[in-house]
Motif scaffolding. Structure first.
Motif, short mmCIF file in Angstrom:
data_model
loop_
_atom_site.label_atom_id
_atom_site.label_comp_id
_atom_site.label_asym_id
_atom_site.label_seq_id
_atom_site.Cartn_x
_atom_site.Cartn_y
_atom_site.Cartn_z
N ILE A 194 -25.75 122.32 -8.52
CA ILE A 194 -25.34 123.32 -9.51
C ILE A 194 -25.80 124.71 -9.09
O ILE A 194 -25.03 125.68 -9.12
N LYS A 195 -27.05 124.81 -8.67
CA LYS A 195 -27.59 126.10 -8.25
C LYS A 195 -26.84 126.66 -7.04
O LYS A 195 -26.54 127.86 -6.97
N ALA A 196 -26.52 125.79 -6.08
CA ALA A 196 -25.82 126.23 -4.87
C ALA A 196 -24.43 126.74 -5.20
O ALA A 196 -23.98 127.76 -4.66
N TYR A 236 -27.86 127.05 1.22
CA TYR A 236 -27.85 127.00 -0.24
C TYR A 236 -28.15 125.58 -0.71
O TYR A 236 -28.68 125.38 -1.81
N LEU A 237 -27.77 124.61 0.10
CA LEU A 237 -28.15 123.21 -0.08
C LEU A 237 -29.07 122.83 1.07
O LEU A 237 -29.10 123.52 2.10
N PRO A 238 -29.84 121.76 0.93
CA PRO A 238 -30.67 121.33 2.06
C PRO A 238 -29.83 121.17 3.33
O PRO A 238 -28.78 120.53 3.31
N ARG A 239 -30.28 121.79 4.40
CA ARG A 239 -29.48 121.79 5.63
C ARG A 239 -29.30 120.39 6.20
O ARG A 239 -28.33 120.13 6.93
N SER A 240 -30.18 119.49 5.85
CA SER A 240 -30.04 118.10 6.31
C SER A 240 -28.90 117.38 5.61
O SER A 240 -28.40 116.37 6.08
N GLY A 241 -28.48 117.91 4.45
CA GLY A 241 -27.46 117.24 3.66
C GLY A 241 -27.95 115.99 2.96
O GLY A 241 -27.15 115.18 2.50
N GLU A 242 -29.26 115.85 2.85
CA GLU A 242 -29.85 114.64 2.29
C GLU A 242 -30.68 114.95 1.05
O GLU A 242 -31.20 116.05 0.88
N ASN A 243 -30.78 113.92 0.19
CA ASN A 243 -31.67 113.97 -0.99
C ASN A 243 -31.42 115.23 -1.84
O ASN A 243 -32.35 115.96 -2.18
N ILE A 244 -30.16 115.45 -2.16
CA ILE A 244 -29.77 116.61 -2.94
C ILE A 244 -29.73 116.23 -4.42
O ILE A 244 -29.07 115.26 -4.81
#
Length: 230
Positions: free
Chosen positions: A43-45, A29-37
């Motif tokens: 909010i969408k996640a 739901y968020l970038p799997r890297s955990g970066e540049n979010i």
């Protein structure tokens, strides 16, 4: 792999002290890297992964950015939340305090202690409040740099409200210990779990937050009465 299938983070992926945000990343739901979010991705996640209301999603996102000093930042990394006493705080139910060297990695022993507080195989706000009180009393003895004032107390109760609403939203704000163990230790949504059927709004969060703070005060009062009696 389906879009939201769980995947363990890689050695270079960034993660936070928050199991829910980490789970959202582990499920894509968020970038799997955990970066540049971006704030809009956060909010969408929260809305898509946990059925948060728009207001709650905006509030959680922008209040966190404010605490981190990143209100004007275009992006953040999940490990930005590791900054001590910003969003992260002492007396976590699942992480060691900053003083002990790692304030962001899940501590399985603390999770086991949490699960031991279950009431008939379920965790509710009373069980979480009891664990909080155990943790606080222990840390007063073992952490010489402990910071625990009203902001930390409020944040802790708020996290109880978020956990029980988002993960226990379909089960009367209680969570089976088997499902909670999977969620906290693996930071994945357990098999058979689904996001709350009802949108999680601010008033349902406030209700549990108030009950939790009331329980904290009750436990403190009982402890003080016991000390005075001795």
């Amino acid at each position: 792999m389906s879009t939201h299938e769980w995947q363990a983070p890689g050695p270079h992926d960034k993660r936070s002290p928050c199991p829910a945000l980490n789970a959202l990343a582990n499920h894509g739901y968020l970038p799997r890297s955990g970066e540049n979010i971006t704030p809009s991705q956060l909010i969408k996640a929260l809305k898509e992964g946990l059925n948060s209301s728009s207001f709650v999603a905006y509030y959680l996102t922008y209040s966190s950015l404010h605490l981190l000093g990143k209100l004007c930042a275009k992006t953040i990394n999940l490990d930005d939340l590791n900054q001590h006493n910003k969003v992260e705080h002492d007396c976590s139910l699942t992480r060691k305090d900053f003083y002990f060297g790692d304030n962001h990695t899940i501590d399985p022993e603390l999770v086991d202690l949490l699960l031991e507080q279950n009431i008939d195989g379920k965790i509710n706000y009373e069980a979480l409040s009891k664990l909080h009180w155990i943790r606080l009393n222990n840390l007063k003895e073992s952490n010489p740099t402990l910071i625990y004032k009203n902001p930390q107390k409020f944040a802790s109760a708020g996290e109880v409200a978020l956990l029980l609403n988002f993960i226990g939203g379909n089960t009367n704000n209680e969570i089976d210990i088997e499902k909670l163990e999977v969620f906290l230790k693996s930071e994945r949504f357990p098999e058979g779990w689904r996001k709350p059927d009802k949108v999680v709004g601010i008033w349902s969060l406030i209700s549990i937050l108030r009950s939790t703070l009331k329980k904290y005060d009750q436990l403190e009062k009982e402890q003080n009465e016991q000390r005075n009696a001795n």
